[in-house]
Design a protein around this motif. Structure first.
Motif, PDB file in Angstrom:
ATOM      1  N   LEU A   1       0.849  -1.171  -0.098  1.00 18.10           N
ATOM      2  CA  LEU A   1      -0.140   0.239  -0.033  1.00 18.10           C
ATOM      3  C   LEU A   1       0.818   1.335  -0.079  1.00 18.10           C
ATOM      4  N   HIS A   2       2.001   1.317   0.790  1.00 16.18           N
ATOM      5  CA  HIS A   2       2.889   2.439   0.717  1.00 16.18           C
ATOM      6  C   HIS A   2       3.539   2.805  -0.774  1.00 16.18           C
ATOM      7  N   LEU A   3       3.760   1.809  -1.671  1.00 19.49           N
ATOM      8  CA  LEU A   3       4.288   1.760  -2.753  1.00 19.49           C
ATOM      9  C   LEU A   3       2.959   2.289  -3.704  1.00 19.49           C
ATOM     10  N   TRP A   4       1.875   1.899  -3.608  1.00 16.37           N
ATOM     11  CA  TRP A   4       0.670   2.188  -4.509  1.00 16.37           C
ATOM     12  C   TRP A   4       0.330   3.600  -4.003  1.00 16.37           C
ATOM     13  N   LEU A   5       0.629   4.099  -2.790  1.00 19.05           N
ATOM     14  CA  LEU A   5       0.216   5.630  -2.745  1.00 19.05           C
ATOM     15  C   LEU A   5       1.225   6.207  -3.334  1.00 19.05           C
ATOM     16  N   LEU A   6       2.536   6.234  -3.279  1.00 22.04           N
ATOM     17  CA  LEU A   6       3.500   6.924  -4.084  1.00 22.04           C
ATOM     18  C   LEU A   6       3.193   6.749  -5.749  1.00 22.04           C
ATOM     19  N   LEU A   7       2.730   5.562  -5.962  1.00 19.46           N
ATOM     20  CA  LEU A   7       2.435   5.697  -7.576  1.00 19.46           C
ATOM     21  C   LEU A   7       1.189   6.162  -7.839  1.00 19.46           C
TER      22      LEU A   7
ATOM     23  N   LEU B   1       2.276  -4.551  -6.942  1.00 21.13           N
ATOM     24  CA  LEU B   1       3.166  -3.934  -6.168  1.00 21.13           C
ATOM     25  C   LEU B   1       3.601  -4.717  -4.801  1.00 21.13           C
ATOM     26  N   THR B   2       2.185  -5.106  -4.052  1.00 23.78           N
ATOM     27  CA  THR B   2       2.511  -5.906  -2.907  1.00 23.78           C
ATOM     28  C   THR B   2       3.498  -7.177  -3.107  1.00 23.78           C
ATOM     29  N   GLY B   3       3.376  -7.990  -4.100  1.00 21.41           N
ATOM     30  CA  GLY B   3       4.230  -8.992  -4.455  1.00 21.41           C
ATOM     31  C   GLY B   3       5.728  -8.747  -4.834  1.00 21.41           C
TER      32      GLY B   3
END
Length: 327
Positions: free
Chosen positions: A204-210, A224-226
């Protein structure tokens, strides 16, 4: 003198972490400048949430191997100790955890067994989630398929009977009595469950940056989680690099490259690495702060824990089972 050496070691590893941020500062600021501040703040919070879930996994395993350690004490041992990963050669993380554990009355051998099993459970959890990103990430990185040979081995080692036997073997090497009970399914499932949740928070951290650059969907969140879960395992295996720097980013860039441009993916991976470093420092500081604020309660709990540890050691008091603060 022993206290001074321990505190000095903590200062050294913190200096390494700060040095990393300082050397990358201009690139980090540039990467963050293209993202909305709301996404950055929420993303940083999710890093801390993921670290909290990872801490619960570690403490669950620790308490499944012997007398219950107060959550705050266990958190301090892990969160401060794991800063050692920023020193080249990840063995320093384990050394710091064992020394901090000994200071609070936890056997070095028990801390080492916990750290090794937490790492193993983390690998199993990351490979389970990493399979979600494998079809994308594997392109040009076919060697990643070999990593999944670790999954069945890891699942077998998580069986309570085998986990108990391996833990007792390590304790025997340290000339300690074997476990007096079998590791429970609750310990194994609890450790694995918290570890899975930590990777979901990181995804979720990466998804929000994206989200600052494109409008990602649920499929990209799964990807992204995987990817970040798989990146953590590869970073762990690259123990000769401080915190696996570089190898994790390569996996993230490969995954995000299917959604955004290569420069954008590089910027996000760089920002993510910096946010994890900040998160590690913040989490360690928060753990130390709570321990200082609640030191009287923790001191009482520590005496209770020591009595239980002595009983667990079959009535034989050892210097390794007694904290420096009591002597």
């Amino acid at each position: 003198m022993v206290h001074l050496i321990r505190y000095g070691l903590v200062l050294v590893v913190v200096a390494f972490a700060v040095y990393y941020l300082a050397t990358q500062w201009d690139d980090i600021v540039h990467a963050l400048s293209v993202m909305s501040w709301q996404s950055v703040v929420l993303s940083q919070i999710l890093v801390l949430v993921g670290l909290a879930f990872g801490t619960l996994s570690w403490v669950t395993i620790l308490n499944g191997l012997g007398p219950k350690v107060p959550l705050l004490r266990g958190s301090q041992v892990l969160l401060v100790g794991q800063l050692g990963k920023y020193v080249p050669g990840s063995v320093w993380s384990y050394v710091m955890q064992m020394e901090l554990g000994r200071q609070y009355g936890i056997l070095r051998a028990r801390v080492l067994v916990t750290a090794l099993y937490a790492a193993g459970i983390g690998v199993v959890a990351s490979l389970m989630l990493g399979a979600l990103a494998l079809p994308v990430v594997v392109e040009g990185h076919e060697w990643l398929l070999w990593l999944f040979l670790l999954l069945p081995i890891g699942l077998v080692c998580l069986h309570p009977r085998i986990m108990t036997a391996l833990a007792s073997f390590v304790l025997k090497l340290f000339r300690r009595p074997p476990l007096e009970h079998r590791v429970s399914y609750g310990t194994v499932l609890g450790g694995l469950g918290w570890s899975l949740l930590s990777y979901v928070a990181y995804g979720l951290h990466l998804w929000l940056l994206l989200n600052s650059l494109v409008d990602p969907d649920l499929g990209s969140l799964i990807l992204l989680t995987g990817a970040i879960a798989l990146g953590f395992t590869i970073g762990l295996l690259a123990f000769f690099l401080p915190s696996g720097i570089g190898v994790r980013e390569a996996i993230l860039i490969a995954a995000m490259g299917t959604l955004i441009t290569l420069p954008e993916a590089t910027a996000i991976s760089l920002a993510s690495r910096a946010m994890f470093t900040v998160g590690d420092l913040l989490a360690a500081g928060i753990a130390i702060g709570f321990v200082l604020l609640l030191r009287r309660r923790l001191r009482r709990e520590q005496y209770d824990y020591l009595r239980e540890e002595v009983r667990y050691e079959h009535g034989t008091q050892t210097a390794d089972a007694e904290p420096d603060s009591v002597r």
